[in-house]
Design an enzyme around this catalytic site. Structure first.
Site, PDB file in Angstrom:
ATOM      1  N   HIS A  17       0.842  -1.207   0.000  1.00  0.00           N
ATOM      2  CA  HIS A  17       0.000   0.000   0.000  1.00  0.00           C
ATOM      3  C   HIS A  17       0.875   1.255   0.000  1.00  0.00           C
ATOM      4  O   HIS A  17       0.617   2.207  -0.737  1.00  0.00           O
ATOM      5  CB  HIS A  17      -0.895   0.045   1.248  1.00  0.00           C
ATOM      6  CG  HIS A  17      -1.962  -1.009   1.322  1.00  0.00           C
ATOM      7  ND1 HIS A  17      -2.073  -1.868   2.386  1.00  0.00           N
ATOM      8  CD2 HIS A  17      -2.971  -1.329   0.484  1.00  0.00           C
ATOM      9  CE1 HIS A  17      -3.118  -2.674   2.206  1.00  0.00           C
ATOM     10  NE2 HIS A  17      -3.678  -2.370   1.054  1.00  0.00           N
ATOM     11  N   LYS A  41     -16.506  -7.068   3.991  1.00  0.00           N
ATOM     12  CA  LYS A  41     -15.888  -8.096   4.836  1.00  0.00           C
ATOM     13  C   LYS A  41     -16.321  -7.863   6.296  1.00  0.00           C
ATOM     14  O   LYS A  41     -16.653  -8.796   6.990  1.00  0.00           O
ATOM     15  CB  LYS A  41     -14.361  -8.012   4.767  1.00  0.00           C
ATOM     16  CG  LYS A  41     -13.785  -8.251   3.390  1.00  0.00           C
ATOM     17  CD  LYS A  41     -12.260  -8.098   3.460  1.00  0.00           C
ATOM     18  CE  LYS A  41     -11.661  -7.754   2.129  1.00  0.00           C
ATOM     19  NZ  LYS A  41     -10.351  -7.133   2.235  1.00  0.00           N
ATOM     20  N   ARG A  91      -2.172  -5.942  -8.228  1.00  0.00           N
ATOM     21  CA  ARG A  91      -0.980  -6.750  -7.949  1.00  0.00           C
ATOM     22  C   ARG A  91      -0.841  -7.898  -8.923  1.00  0.00           C
ATOM     23  O   ARG A  91       0.171  -8.088  -9.545  1.00  0.00           O
ATOM     24  CB  ARG A  91      -1.035  -7.299  -6.511  1.00  0.00           C
ATOM     25  CG  ARG A  91      -0.933  -6.223  -5.445  1.00  0.00           C
ATOM     26  CD  ARG A  91      -1.436  -6.741  -4.127  1.00  0.00           C
ATOM     27  NE  ARG A  91      -2.844  -7.129  -4.235  1.00  0.00           N
ATOM     28  CZ  ARG A  91      -3.507  -7.824  -3.355  1.00  0.00           C
ATOM     29  NH1 ARG A  91      -2.899  -8.268  -2.292  1.00  0.00           N
ATOM     30  NH2 ARG A  91      -4.787  -8.099  -3.534  1.00  0.00           N
ATOM     31  N   SER A 129      -2.934  -7.895   3.386  1.00  0.00           N
ATOM     32  CA  SER A 129      -3.104  -7.668   4.829  1.00  0.00           C
ATOM     33  C   SER A 129      -3.427  -8.975   5.547  1.00  0.00           C
ATOM     34  O   SER A 129      -2.916  -9.232   6.644  1.00  0.00           O
ATOM     35  CB  SER A 129      -4.223  -6.649   5.060  1.00  0.00           C
ATOM     36  OG  SER A 129      -3.899  -5.435   4.437  1.00  0.00           O
TER      37      SER A 129
HETATM   38  N1  COA Z   1      -0.116  -4.069  -1.719  1.00  0.00           N
HETATM   39  C1  COA Z   1      -0.411  -5.062  -0.907  1.00  0.00           C
HETATM   40  N2  COA Z   1      -1.673  -5.472  -0.688  1.00  0.00           N
HETATM   41  C2  COA Z   1      -2.664  -4.835  -1.320  1.00  0.00           C
HETATM   42  C3  COA Z   1      -2.409  -3.773  -2.201  1.00  0.00           C
HETATM   43  C4  COA Z   1      -1.066  -3.399  -2.385  1.00  0.00           C
HETATM   44  N3  COA Z   1      -0.719  -2.405  -3.186  1.00  0.00           N
HETATM   45  N4  COA Z   1      -3.584  -3.357  -2.696  1.00  0.00           N
HETATM   46  C5  COA Z   1      -4.526  -4.129  -2.158  1.00  0.00           C
HETATM   47  N5  COA Z   1      -3.976  -5.019  -1.327  1.00  0.00           N
HETATM   48  C6  COA Z   1      -4.673  -6.086  -0.578  1.00  0.00           C
HETATM   49  C7  COA Z   1      -5.143  -5.639   0.755  1.00  0.00           C
HETATM   50  O1  COA Z   1      -4.145  -5.871   1.727  1.00  0.00           O
HETATM   51  C8  COA Z   1      -6.362  -6.512   0.955  1.00  0.00           C
HETATM   52  O2  COA Z   1      -5.936  -7.768   1.396  1.00  0.00           O
HETATM   53  P1  COA Z   1      -6.881  -8.674   2.296  1.00  0.00           P
HETATM   54  O3  COA Z   1      -8.045  -9.040   1.450  1.00  0.00           O
HETATM   55  O4  COA Z   1      -5.979  -9.772   2.617  1.00  0.00           O
HETATM   56  O5  COA Z   1      -7.267  -7.845   3.486  1.00  0.00           O
HETATM   57  C9  COA Z   1      -6.925  -6.673  -0.449  1.00  0.00           C
HETATM   58  O6  COA Z   1      -5.840  -6.436  -1.308  1.00  0.00           O
HETATM   59  C10 COA Z   1      -7.983  -5.693  -0.831  1.00  0.00           C
HETATM   60  O7  COA Z   1      -7.880  -4.610   0.044  1.00  0.00           O
HETATM   61  P2  COA Z   1      -8.088  -3.066  -0.239  1.00  0.00           P
HETATM   62  O8  COA Z   1      -7.271  -2.564  -1.350  1.00  0.00           O
HETATM   63  O9  COA Z   1      -7.918  -2.419   1.089  1.00  0.00           O
HETATM   64  O10 COA Z   1      -9.510  -2.979  -0.769  1.00  0.00           O
HETATM   65  P3  COA Z   1     -10.805  -3.481  -0.118  1.00  0.00           P
HETATM   66  O11 COA Z   1     -11.369  -4.433  -1.103  1.00  0.00           O
HETATM   67  O12 COA Z   1     -10.644  -3.964   1.264  1.00  0.00           O
HETATM   68  O13 COA Z   1     -11.582  -2.118  -0.026  1.00  0.00           O
HETATM   69  C11 COA Z   1     -13.133  -0.428  -0.800  1.00  0.00           C
HETATM   70  C12 COA Z   1     -12.439  -1.768  -1.005  1.00  0.00           C
HETATM   71  C13 COA Z   1     -13.163   0.012   0.656  1.00  0.00           C
HETATM   72  C14 COA Z   1     -12.380   0.594  -1.598  1.00  0.00           C
HETATM   73  C15 COA Z   1     -14.552  -0.646  -1.367  1.00  0.00           C
HETATM   74  O14 COA Z   1     -15.173  -1.719  -0.688  1.00  0.00           O
HETATM   75  C16 COA Z   1     -15.419   0.585  -1.257  1.00  0.00           C
HETATM   76  O15 COA Z   1     -15.296   1.494  -2.049  1.00  0.00           O
HETATM   77  N6  COA Z   1     -16.313   0.635  -0.248  1.00  0.00           N
HETATM   78  C17 COA Z   1     -17.219   1.753  -0.025  1.00  0.00           C
HETATM   79  C18 COA Z   1     -18.658   1.393  -0.410  1.00  0.00           C
HETATM   80  C19 COA Z   1     -18.852   1.555  -1.893  1.00  0.00           C
HETATM   81  O16 COA Z   1     -18.734   2.615  -2.461  1.00  0.00           O
HETATM   82  N7  COA Z   1     -19.233   0.437  -2.524  1.00  0.00           N
HETATM   83  C20 COA Z   1     -19.472   0.389  -3.946  1.00  0.00           C
HETATM   84  C21 COA Z   1     -18.213   0.052  -4.706  1.00  0.00           C
HETATM   85  S1  COA Z   1     -18.537  -0.138  -6.418  1.00  0.00           S
END
Ligand code: COA
Length: 164
Positions: A17, A41, A91, A129
């Site tokens: 990140h 989640k 990724r 994560s």
């Molecule tokens: N390096 C390492 N790991 C990474 C990474 C990077 N550059 N980018 C993503 N990841 C990993 C994260 O660690 C996470 O791992 P995990 O599943 O083991 O916890 C996974 O990829 C995804 O995490 P993240 O990038 O934090 O995204 P998310 O899917 O948890 O979050 C939101 C997504 C919050 C952006 C999305 O749900 C959202 O916009 N929510 C708001 C409600 C909304 O508008 N919904 C409609 C969307 S269309």
């Protein structure tokens, strides 16, 4: 001023990140890291306050980056922040389908908002994560995967959770 929003759960922030945040901060005038209070989640290990604090401790060297919590639709937060750019990291190929659907849905809801994808350094393409939490819970080394400023605190938090 060109502002980008980098949203995610950050439970916790990883070096992957941080790599994306650093790359973004070199391209945009300002970057806001947007920490989701809730997501589908909904099983965060760290509280929203802690997730935000971990990021703040990791980005002190970046002058044009701040961190905010958000709830509700991401596009509403992006508009409230006077931005039209969402940054997401890609990724591996398996990230693509989920990211593709989310980007298209956000664009369908607001045509003015564009999602840009960035690749983190290849050292971090296997990092997530969840994997970091699992390794730390099993007393493995996570030094190479989380920002050094928060390493000890993450280990302490996980040990507290294990012993409670
Ligand atoms: N390096 C390492 N790991 C990474 C990474 C990077 N550059 N980018 C993503 N990841 C990993 C994260 O660690 C996470 O791992 P995990 O599943 O083991 O916890 C996974 O990829 C995804 O995490 P993240 O990038 O934090 O995204 P998310 O899917 O948890 O979050 C939101 C997504 C919050 C952006 C999305 O749900 C959202 O916009 N929510 C708001 C409600 C909304 O508008 N919904 C409609 C969307 S269309």
């Amino acid at each position: 001023m060109k502002k980008a929003i980098y949203p995610g759960s950050f439970d916790p922030i990883t070096n992957g990140h941080l790599d994306i945040i650093e790359r973004t901060s070199k391209i945009f005038d300002h970057v806001t890291v947007a920490v989701a209070i809730n997501n589908k989640k909904n099983k965060f290990l760290f509280s929203d306050i802690k997730r935000k604090k971990f990021i703040e401790q990791s980005i002190k060297h970046l002058k044009n980056v701040d961190v905010k919590l958000f709830d509700g639709l991401l596009i509403n937060f992006v508009i409230a922040e006077k931005s039209n750019i969402i940054i997401r990291g890609l990724r591996v190929l398996s990230d693509f389908e989920y990211e593709f659907r989310m980007a298209l849905m956000n664009r369908n809801m607001n045509e003015a908002i564009t999602t840009l994808f960035m690749m983190p350094h290849e050292n971090y393409t296997h990092v997530s994560s969840s994997i970091i939490k699992e390794i730390a819970t099993l007393n493995g080394k996570i030094d190479n995967y989380v920002p050094k400023e928060i390493l000890n605190e993450i280990i302490e938090c996980i040990n507290d959770i294990k012993s409670s």
